[in-house]
Design an enzyme around this catalytic site. Structure first.
Site, PDB file in Angstrom:
ATOM      1  N   SER A 140       0.835  -1.208   0.000  1.00 37.62           N
ATOM      2  CA  SER A 140       0.000   0.000   0.000  1.00 37.62           C
ATOM      3  C   SER A 140       0.866   1.253   0.000  1.00 37.62           C
ATOM      4  CB  SER A 140      -0.911   0.014   1.227  1.00 37.62           C
ATOM      5  OG  SER A 140      -1.597   1.254   1.332  1.00 37.62           O
ATOM      6  N   TYR A 153      -2.050  -0.184  10.149  1.00 40.87           N
ATOM      7  CA  TYR A 153      -2.260  -0.776   8.826  1.00 40.87           C
ATOM      8  C   TYR A 153      -0.989  -0.641   7.997  1.00 40.87           C
ATOM      9  CZ  TYR A 153      -3.921  -1.115   3.984  1.00 40.87           C
ATOM     10  OH  TYR A 153      -4.081  -1.449   2.656  1.00 40.87           O
ATOM     11  N   ALA A 154      -0.388   0.562   8.030  1.00 38.61           N
ATOM     12  CA  ALA A 154       0.843   0.795   7.282  1.00 38.61           C
ATOM     13  C   ALA A 154       1.960  -0.138   7.759  1.00 38.61           C
ATOM     14  CB  ALA A 154       1.267   2.252   7.424  1.00 38.61           C
ATOM     15  N   SER A 156       1.613  -3.167   8.969  1.00 39.61           N
ATOM     16  CA  SER A 156       1.357  -4.519   8.465  1.00 39.61           C
ATOM     17  C   SER A 156       1.746  -4.634   6.995  1.00 39.61           C
ATOM     18  CB  SER A 156      -0.119  -4.900   8.666  1.00 39.61           C
ATOM     19  OG  SER A 156      -0.969  -4.153   7.810  1.00 39.61           O
ATOM     20  N   LYS A 157       1.523  -3.568   6.237  1.00 40.58           N
ATOM     21  CA  LYS A 157       1.881  -3.571   4.817  1.00 40.58           C
ATOM     22  C   LYS A 157       3.385  -3.402   4.629  1.00 40.58           C
ATOM     23  CE  LYS A 157      -2.099  -4.159   2.759  1.00 40.58           C
ATOM     24  NZ  LYS A 157      -2.345  -5.306   1.842  1.00 40.58           N
ATOM     25  N   THR A 188     -13.366   1.000  -4.104  1.00 41.76           N
ATOM     26  CA  THR A 188     -13.898  -0.336  -3.848  1.00 41.76           C
ATOM     27  C   THR A 188     -15.082  -0.202  -2.892  1.00 41.76           C
ATOM     28  OG1 THR A 188     -12.553  -0.783  -1.876  1.00 41.76           O
ATOM     29  CG2 THR A 188     -11.551  -1.262  -4.030  1.00 41.76           C
TER      30      THR A 188
END
Length: 271
Positions: A140, A153-154, A156-157, A188
């Site tokens: 991402s 989240y960042a 994990s990516k 999405t």
């Protein structure tokens, strides 16, 4: 003219997260270029919806929860030799560091990172990857952006991206290519659910064309990387963010991360 360097005819590609969004688009676009695709996700009904939109014959759908070790083992046992695998499973749960919930963080890492590592490890141990095949990890643009509400989240990516580099180095003798794709915001079904229309409209202004990306635009890059046209490309990160402005970014809420978080999580209002 019939020449097409991105032709995928004869290639067998496993597409995870194929029931919706980017994963669905990848399956559809790869099928249009001649690939035989194996689709997997949790919902068999939605997988069949993807299948109905694809071209060609011989595609397969296999329902599997990739966080379930037994399900992953069963999936790999059913697979033929692969020329490519596109890892697209992922979730997001925006939260500030000050309000971190360990259960949510563990769930994100379990889906976004550990499930992918487990599947890919088994694919290699069971010798499901052909020589000169391609492994594609969906990272991402969030890994490049300072957004206090999106840090976990960042992370994990970013772990996924680092894994890609080590995997590419390890698999070099087998000529298996490994790359990662880093999309910006993509339209999405989950996008509006995560942010809301008002925040989305502000954020879109940071893109050169004033819009988010379309799943098909990400899928076209993935199809290229799966093709023989990309045979000399490995160990690489590909940003595809519509010219997104990374400089001086604070957060999607216009800079007030706490205000954004409280608006999204009413249980913290009293705090």
């Amino acid at each position: 003219m019939s020449y097409n360097p991105m032709d995928l005819t004869g290639k067998v590609i496993l597409v995870t997260g194929a029931s919706s969004g980017i994963g669905r688009a990848i399956a559809v676009e790869c099928s249009k270029l001649g690939a035989t695709c194996i689709l997997t996700a949790r919902s068999i009904e939605r997988l069949h919806g993807t299948l109905a939109a694809m071209e060609g014959e011989g595609h397969t759908v296999i329902s599997a929860d990739l966080t379930d070790t037994a399900a992953v083992v069963a999936l790999v046992e059913q697979l033929p030799k692969l020329d490519g695998v596109s890892h697209n499973v992922g979730i997001n749960n925006r939260m500030l560091c000050s309000y971190a919930k360990m259960e949510s963080i563990r769930q994100m890492f379990n889906i976004n990172f550990f499930s992918i590592v487990q599947l890919q490890t088994l694919l290699l141990q069971k010798r499901r990857m052909n020589k000169k095949s391609c492994i594609l990890l969906m990272s991402s643009l969030a890994t490049r952006v300072q957004d206090p509400a999106n840090g976990f989240y960042a992370c994990s990516k970013a772990a996924l991206t680092r894994y890609m580099h080590d995997l590419a180095s390890e698999l070099r003798p087998k000529q298996i290519r490994c790359n990662s794709v880093h999309p910006g915001m993509v339209e999405t079904p989950l996008t509006s659910h995560d942010f809301g229309e008002d925040i989305m409209e502000k954020d879109k202004k940071r893109y050169i064309y004033g819009r988010y990306g379309h799943p098909e635009e990400i899928a076209h890059l993935v199809a290229y990387l799966m093709s023989d046209a990309a045979e000399w490309i490995t160990n690489s990160e590909f940003d595809i963010g519509g010219g997104y402005q990374l400089v001086d970014y604070k957060c999607a809420a216009g800079g007030n991360a706490r205000k954004y978080h409280l608006a999204q999580h009413s249980e913290f209002v009293a705090a």
